[in-house]
Design an enzyme around this catalytic site. Structure first.
Site, PDB file in Angstrom:
ATOM      1  CE  LYS A 290      -4.472  -1.779   1.920  1.00  0.00           C
ATOM      2  NZ  LYS A 290      -5.443  -1.523   2.848  1.00  0.00           N
TER       3      LYS A 290
ATOM      4  CE  LYS B 217      -8.168  -9.083  -3.066  1.00  0.00           C
ATOM      5  NZ  LYS B 217      -8.327  -8.683  -1.593  1.00  0.00           N
TER       6      LYS B 217
ATOM      7  CE  LYS C 156     -10.945  -0.354  -0.732  1.00  0.00           C
ATOM      8  NZ  LYS C 156     -11.221  -1.519   0.217  1.00  0.00           N
TER       9      LYS C 156
HETATM   10  P1  ADP Z   1     -10.679  -4.611  -1.520  1.00  0.00           P
HETATM   11  O1  ADP Z   1      -9.773  -5.844  -1.699  1.00  0.00           O
HETATM   12  O2  ADP Z   1     -11.496  -4.198  -2.299  1.00  0.00           O
HETATM   13  O3  ADP Z   1     -10.002  -3.417  -0.895  1.00  0.00           O
HETATM   14  P2  ADP Z   1     -11.024  -5.179   1.204  1.00  0.00           P
HETATM   15  O4  ADP Z   1      -9.553  -5.470   1.530  1.00  0.00           O
HETATM   16  O5  ADP Z   1     -11.708  -4.182   1.996  1.00  0.00           O
HETATM   17  O6  ADP Z   1     -11.442  -5.143  -0.276  1.00  0.00           O
HETATM   18  O7  ADP Z   1     -11.756  -6.682   1.789  1.00  0.00           O
HETATM   19  C1  ADP Z   1     -12.743  -6.600   2.715  1.00  0.00           C
HETATM   20  C2  ADP Z   1     -13.282  -8.233   2.920  1.00  0.00           C
HETATM   21  O8  ADP Z   1     -13.597  -8.633   1.747  1.00  0.00           O
HETATM   22  C3  ADP Z   1     -12.127  -8.885   3.433  1.00  0.00           C
HETATM   23  O9  ADP Z   1     -12.724  -9.953   4.316  1.00  0.00           O
HETATM   24  C4  ADP Z   1     -11.673  -9.627   2.144  1.00  0.00           C
HETATM   25  O10 ADP Z   1     -11.140 -10.820   2.411  1.00  0.00           O
HETATM   26  C5  ADP Z   1     -12.854  -9.843   1.323  1.00  0.00           C
HETATM   27  N1  ADP Z   1     -12.407  -9.590  -0.209  1.00  0.00           N
HETATM   28  C6  ADP Z   1     -12.195  -8.729  -0.816  1.00  0.00           C
HETATM   29  N2  ADP Z   1     -11.933  -8.652  -2.002  1.00  0.00           N
HETATM   30  C7  ADP Z   1     -12.282 -10.082  -2.231  1.00  0.00           C
HETATM   31  C8  ADP Z   1     -12.375 -11.017  -3.419  1.00  0.00           C
HETATM   32  N3  ADP Z   1     -12.014 -10.728  -4.488  1.00  0.00           N
HETATM   33  N4  ADP Z   1     -12.799 -12.236  -3.168  1.00  0.00           N
HETATM   34  C9  ADP Z   1     -12.996 -12.765  -1.987  1.00  0.00           C
HETATM   35  N5  ADP Z   1     -12.940 -11.932  -0.820  1.00  0.00           N
HETATM   36  C10 ADP Z   1     -12.583 -10.536  -0.912  1.00  0.00           C
HETATM   37 NA    NA Z   2      -7.711  -5.645   0.151  1.00  0.00          NA
END
Ligand code: ADP
Ligand code: NA
Length: 330
Positions: free
Chosen positions: A114, A197, A200
């Protein structure tokens, strides 16, 4: 019998949560809340480790809470609250800061990723100590199990180390939590770039399904998903990431094992698969979207639900913090 305490949270994100959050987190949270003592948090204090717009943060904190409820997190079964409503998170984080080695914190790989994105000079010390705030989130609630994605494994490991260290230095105080890592099929990939993955921070909006997208847009994104030049519908993460991702999504939304889906789709084409995925996703997300909009239409009621959650969270958190303060000599 007392139920096992679990804690989990998602950062409020601008606009809407996405399909990865839904499958990887919310669906599991919903299943877990029946036979666990579940605490689910909107972690707005984590969100300010990247620069935020105040009005947008306030709106997305509410919208995220509304999406939790609309996805089936029942605020009468689970404790649902906003992190900044319970000051003990910041207070315990400070104590844990003083127990964390600088070198130890420097080894957190998510900070390296990050801060590389934000620029090493621009990245805040808050981003650096993010995992310590997360440790406080977990330890305040005597959490036994933390359901998280694979990317959070290292942070839960740090939490365990800090709990063990505190306990051995000051006497038994914290429950040492375990991570419960989601399965591989619970991980959803980008529809346009199925080796990354779904996130957002996706490069292309077409690769990302938002819970609050309108159903036509959702179906269109699924029908435009990248596949491959073969015709065979089978899961193979290396050779067929796009098809594998579509099968994983369909598996999650139909509660059907991938192997059974492969059998069902013998002799069928990618168009059939995409149609089935679009139908299943739209059928489940359309009411989630409608319910979210309804909840956001009545902010006073939403705030009331969140205040009830914060009260319950606060009473648990304050008891832990009092124990900690006593142990360390305050
Ligand atoms: P992002 O990756 O969009 O920033 P976050 O890191 O805020 O999302 O993730 C919040 C929750 O959603 C966590 O529990 C994370 O493991 C789950 N999560 C995020 N992206 C995915 C994905 N592509 N597949 C499965 N779970 C996810
Ligand atoms: Na993340």
């Amino acid at each position: 019998m007392t139920k096992t305490r679990i804690f989990s949270g998602i950062q409020p994100s601008a606009g809407s949560l996405h399909l990865g959050n839904y499958v990887g987190a919310l669906m599991q949270w919903r299943d877990l809340q029946d036979d666990h003592d579940a605490i689910y948090c909107v972690v707005d204090m984590h969100a300010i480790t990247s620069p935020q717009d105040p009005a947008e943060l306030r709106a997305s904190t509410r919208a995220t809470a509304a999406q939790y409820i609309a996805s089936g997190i029942d605020p009468t079964k689970s404790t649902l609250f906003v992190q900044s409503h319970v000051p003990a998170h910041a207070e315990l984080a400070w104590v844990l800061n003083t127990l964390t080695g600088f070198g130890e914190a420097s080894r957190m790989t998510q900070f390296k990723d990050k801060s590389a994105r934000q620029g090493t000079e621009a990245a805040s010390v808050g981003l650096f100590t993010y995992p310590i705030l997360m440790a406080a989130d977990i330890l305040l609630y005597d959490t036994a199990v933390v359901p998280v994605g694979d990317d959070q494994r290292q942070h839960v490991e740090l939490t365990r180390d800090l709990a063990t260290r505190f306990n051995s230095r000051f006497g038994d105080t914290f429950v040492v939590p375990k991570a419960q890592i989601g399965t591989e099929t619970a991980r959803i990939y980008d529809l346009q770039d199925p080796t990354s993955k779904m996130s957002k921070s996706a490069a292309s909006d077409n690769g990302l399904i938002r819970l609050l997208d309108d159903p036509k847009r959702t179906a269109k994104k699924i029908r435009s998903a990248v596949t491959d030049t073969e015709r065979e519908i089978r899961a193979d993460r290396q050779a067929k990431p796009g098809v594998t991702n579509l099968l994983a999504i369909l598996s999650a939304f139909t509660r059907t094992p991938v192997a059974s889906l492969e059998e069902q789709f013998v002799g069928k084409g990618y168009g059939d698969l995409k149609g089935a995925v679009a139908d299943a996703v739209v059928a489940e997300l359309e009411p989630v979207r409608a319910r979210t909009l309804e909840l956001l239409d009545d902010p006073a009621e939403l705030d009331r639900l969140l205040a009830v959650g914060a009260d319950r969270a606060e009473s648990i958190a304050q008891a832990t913090l009092a124990r900690v303060y006593d142990r360390i000599g305050f």
